[in-house]
Design a protein around this motif. Structure first.
Motif, PDB file in Angstrom:
ATOM      1  N   PHE A 125       0.834  -1.200   0.000  1.00  0.00           N
ATOM      2  CA  PHE A 125       0.000   0.000   0.000  1.00  0.00           C
ATOM      3  C   PHE A 125       0.870   1.252   0.000  1.00  0.00           C
ATOM      4  CE2 PHE A 125      -3.028  -3.043   1.914  1.00  0.00           C
ATOM      5  CZ  PHE A 125      -4.084  -2.866   1.033  1.00  0.00           C
ATOM      6  N   PHE A 126       0.377   2.268  -0.703  1.00  0.00           N
ATOM      7  CA  PHE A 126       1.031   3.560  -0.794  1.00  0.00           C
ATOM      8  C   PHE A 126       0.002   4.635  -0.457  1.00  0.00           C
ATOM      9  CE2 PHE A 126       3.084   0.678  -3.660  1.00  0.00           C
ATOM     10  CZ  PHE A 126       4.434   0.978  -3.587  1.00  0.00           C
ATOM     11  N   ARG A 133       2.616   0.403   3.793  1.00  0.00           N
ATOM     12  CA  ARG A 133       2.598  -0.890   4.470  1.00  0.00           C
ATOM     13  C   ARG A 133       2.562  -1.997   3.431  1.00  0.00           C
ATOM     14  NH1 ARG A 133       2.581  -1.755   9.719  1.00  0.00           N
ATOM     15  NH2 ARG A 133       1.865  -3.750  10.499  1.00  0.00           N
ATOM     16  N   GLN A 134       3.345  -3.037   3.689  1.00  0.00           N
ATOM     17  CA  GLN A 134       3.322  -4.229   2.850  1.00  0.00           C
ATOM     18  C   GLN A 134       2.693  -5.350   3.662  1.00  0.00           C
ATOM     19  OE1 GLN A 134       6.997  -5.203   0.999  1.00  0.00           O
ATOM     20  NE2 GLN A 134       6.143  -6.941  -0.080  1.00  0.00           N
ATOM     21  N   ILE A 135       1.767  -6.055   3.033  1.00  0.00           N
ATOM     22  CA  ILE A 135       1.102  -7.187   3.683  1.00  0.00           C
ATOM     23  C   ILE A 135       1.388  -8.406   2.816  1.00  0.00           C
ATOM     24  CG2 ILE A 135      -1.075  -8.157   4.513  1.00  0.00           C
ATOM     25  CD1 ILE A 135      -2.065  -5.225   4.833  1.00  0.00           C
ATOM     26  N   ALA A 136       2.255  -9.265   3.320  1.00  0.00           N
ATOM     27  CA  ALA A 136       2.696 -10.455   2.570  1.00  0.00           C
ATOM     28  C   ALA A 136       1.746 -11.604   2.870  1.00  0.00           C
ATOM     29  CB  ALA A 136       4.131 -10.810   2.936  1.00  0.00           C
ATOM     30  N   ASP A 137       0.532 -11.483   2.383  1.00  0.00           N
ATOM     31  CA  ASP A 137      -0.510 -12.483   2.602  1.00  0.00           C
ATOM     32  C   ASP A 137      -1.356 -12.533   1.333  1.00  0.00           C
ATOM     33  OD1 ASP A 137      -3.003 -13.732   3.288  1.00  0.00           O
ATOM     34  OD2 ASP A 137      -2.695 -13.226   5.406  1.00  0.00           O
ATOM     35  N   ALA A 138      -1.185 -13.608   0.564  1.00  0.00           N
ATOM     36  CA  ALA A 138      -1.863 -13.726  -0.731  1.00  0.00           C
ATOM     37  C   ALA A 138      -3.382 -13.748  -0.580  1.00  0.00           C
ATOM     38  CB  ALA A 138      -1.386 -14.980  -1.464  1.00  0.00           C
ATOM     39  N   GLU A 139      -3.891 -14.402   0.450  1.00  0.00           N
ATOM     40  CA  GLU A 139      -5.344 -14.456   0.649  1.00  0.00           C
ATOM     41  C   GLU A 139      -5.889 -13.062   0.956  1.00  0.00           C
ATOM     42  OE1 GLU A 139      -8.741 -16.826   3.231  1.00  0.00           O
ATOM     43  OE2 GLU A 139      -6.724 -16.639   4.067  1.00  0.00           O
TER      44      GLU A 139
END
Length: 183
Positions: A125-126, A133-139
């Protein structure tokens, strides 16, 4: 006038800094609630995204807000919309809500929140082109982008506008007057 090429408005849109050069603008739409513009949304893709392939494509969704909204409320509404697509355990829901609250600040008119989605990996996200924030969750990434692109979207008119090929419509910008004002 000979030689004058008039491009649709979306073809002239400037690429935000966070959107990779490989992506191009596919479509855009507006979210309205009781006639009030909430945000404009733009879908950036490397190849045409449609109802069958959107969850398998790298894409960016860019939301430009037309009014002030609480980041906490954007996160809460997003979780409600994600739950339209799948069962989400309470533990996972609370974890995702905390991630979204950290990702989404309070916004005012003109602010932009963009998500760069990579299938099988997650989302970055930007906010106003700055990494947030980066969310390393494919689901999570699939369900979040599905707010606008999945068949279970609460805004089917907006979904249809976003998934159209640019040549499918004589209008460059779609407008949707939905009953909800999600972020």
């Amino acid at each position: 006038m000979p030689g004058l090429l008039v491009l649709p408005a979306h073809a002239q849109r400037k690429r935000p800094a966070e959107v990779p050069e490989a992506l191009r603008l596919q479509s855009e739409a507006q979210m309205r609630f009781f006639g009030l513009r909430i945000y404009d949304i733009r879908l950036w893709v490397s190849e045409h995204v449609n109802a069958d392939n959107w969850s398998r494509q790298t894409l960016a969704l860019e939301l430009e807000y037309a009014r002030s909204l609480s980041g906490r409320e954007i996160a809460k509404r997003s979780l409600v919309e994600m739950r339209r697509q799948a069962e989400i355990s309470e533990e996972k829901a609370q974890r995702w809500l905390a991630e979204m609250e950290a990702a989404f600040p309070d916004v005012k008119a003109g602010d932009r929140i963009s998500g760069l989605f990579e299938p099988g990996r997650g989302v970055q996200f930007f906010v106003n082109s700055q990494p947030r924030r980066q969310i390393a969750d494919a689901e999570f990434a699939r369900l979040f982008s599905g707010i606008w692109l999945a068949t279970q979207s609460s805004e089917p008119g907006m979904r249809e506008q976003l998934l159209k090929r640019p040549a499918d419509s004589s209008q460059a910008r779609g407008e949707h007057r939905g009953p909800s004002s999600r972020g």
